[in-house]
Design an enzyme around this catalytic site. Structure first.
Site, PDB file in Angstrom:
ATOM      1  CB  ALA A   1      42.016  38.470  57.427  1.00  0.00           C
ATOM      2  CG  ASN A   2      43.104  41.194  62.819  1.00  0.00           C
ATOM      3  OD1 ASN A   2      43.390  41.883  61.851  1.00  0.00           O
ATOM      4  ND2 ASN A   2      43.175  41.627  64.055  1.00  0.00           N
ATOM      5  NE  ARG A   3      48.055  33.802  63.100  1.00  0.00           N
ATOM      6  CZ  ARG A   3      48.475  33.091  62.060  1.00  0.00           C
ATOM      7  NH1 ARG A   3      47.662  32.230  61.460  1.00  0.00           N
ATOM      8  NH2 ARG A   3      49.701  33.234  61.608  1.00  0.00           N
TER       9      ARG A   3
END
Ligand code: CTP
Ligand code: CA
Length: 223
Positions: free
Chosen positions: A33-35
């Protein structure tokens, strides 16, 4: 004082917002995931609804809950986000605040076990949801707005993205660690439109959202 939901300059307008991260499963217990807390996207959904818009809010698994007064569509992966986004069309305006994972992996049905050899993940690129919507022949929203979170050459990278993806506006921000913007309550953005770049003062995410919602209302004009 905020206007009551359902009233205001965006009354009768349909607006789509994507928000939060996407999660791309590696196996049943792990993901890529991305932050993204989802804070700016939720603030934007709230601000648009407060101006009277009919908001479809397509969100990945964010920390910050979706706003009240919007139609929430929960997704996990980028491919699900694309499908939900396309299903929400036609809309008058579409704002892409999600931090979409750029890649997914094939994904294992079973939990990957430690066997003594390190696993190797093979990545495939996810669809670019914003570019797909911005470049549609049918049902292209009249206003398509992207975000560009960058850590260097912010304005140049953001303007290049606006052209490459074919969106109308890009909201650019510097998310390098020194700014403290990632995960924080404030944002400092530059709005890049067809006519140039406007640097907005650093402000709370709710204020940035309100200002952007007002600009969207101005651009769409009365319904
Ligand atoms: N975006 C999207 N779908 C993707 C990737 C990005 O809709 N698969 C949208 C984001 O929601 C954002 C804009 O595109 O509005 C820019 O995202 P960003 O990650 O900055 O752009 P990328 O084209 O993925 O470029 P980079 O290599 O810098 O990550
Ligand atoms: Ca990206």
């Amino acid at each position: 004082i905020e206007s009551a939901l359902g009233d205001g300059p965006l009354k009768g307008r349909r607006v789509l917002v994507t928000s939060g991260p996407t999660h791309e499963p590696i196996d049943p217990v792990r993901y890529i995931a991305n932050r993204s807390s989802g804070a700016q996207g939720s603030a934007l959904g709230h601000a648009l609804a407060a101006l009277g818009a009919d908001v479809t809010f397509v969100t990945g698994p964010a920390e910050v809950p979706p706003p009240a007064g919007v139609d929430v569509v929960r997704v996990e992966t980028a491919r699900e986000m694309l499908a939900a986004t396309e299903a929400a069309l036609p809309v008058d305006a579409a704002i892409f605040a999600a931090a979409v994972a750029d890649w997914h992996v094939a994904g294992s049905e079973q939990k990957i076990k430690k066997t003594g050899t390190t696993p190797v993940l093979e990545f495939s690129e996810n669809p670019d949801i914003l570019a797909r919507v911005a470049q549609r022949d049918r049902d292209r929203p009249r206003l398509v707005v992207g975000f560009a979170a960058e850590t260097e050459n912010v304005l140049a990278h953001a303007e290049a993205k606006r052209t490459r993806k074919g969106c109308d506006w890009i909201v650019a921000n510097d998310v390098s660690p020194a700014t403290g913007i990632m995960g924080g309550t404030e944002n400092a953005v530059t709005l890049i439109t067809e006519t140039g770049a406007e640097e907005w003062p650093r402000a709370g995410k709710a204020d940035v959202a309100r200002r952007l919602a007002e600009r969207i209302a101005d651009a769409l004009g009365p319904a």
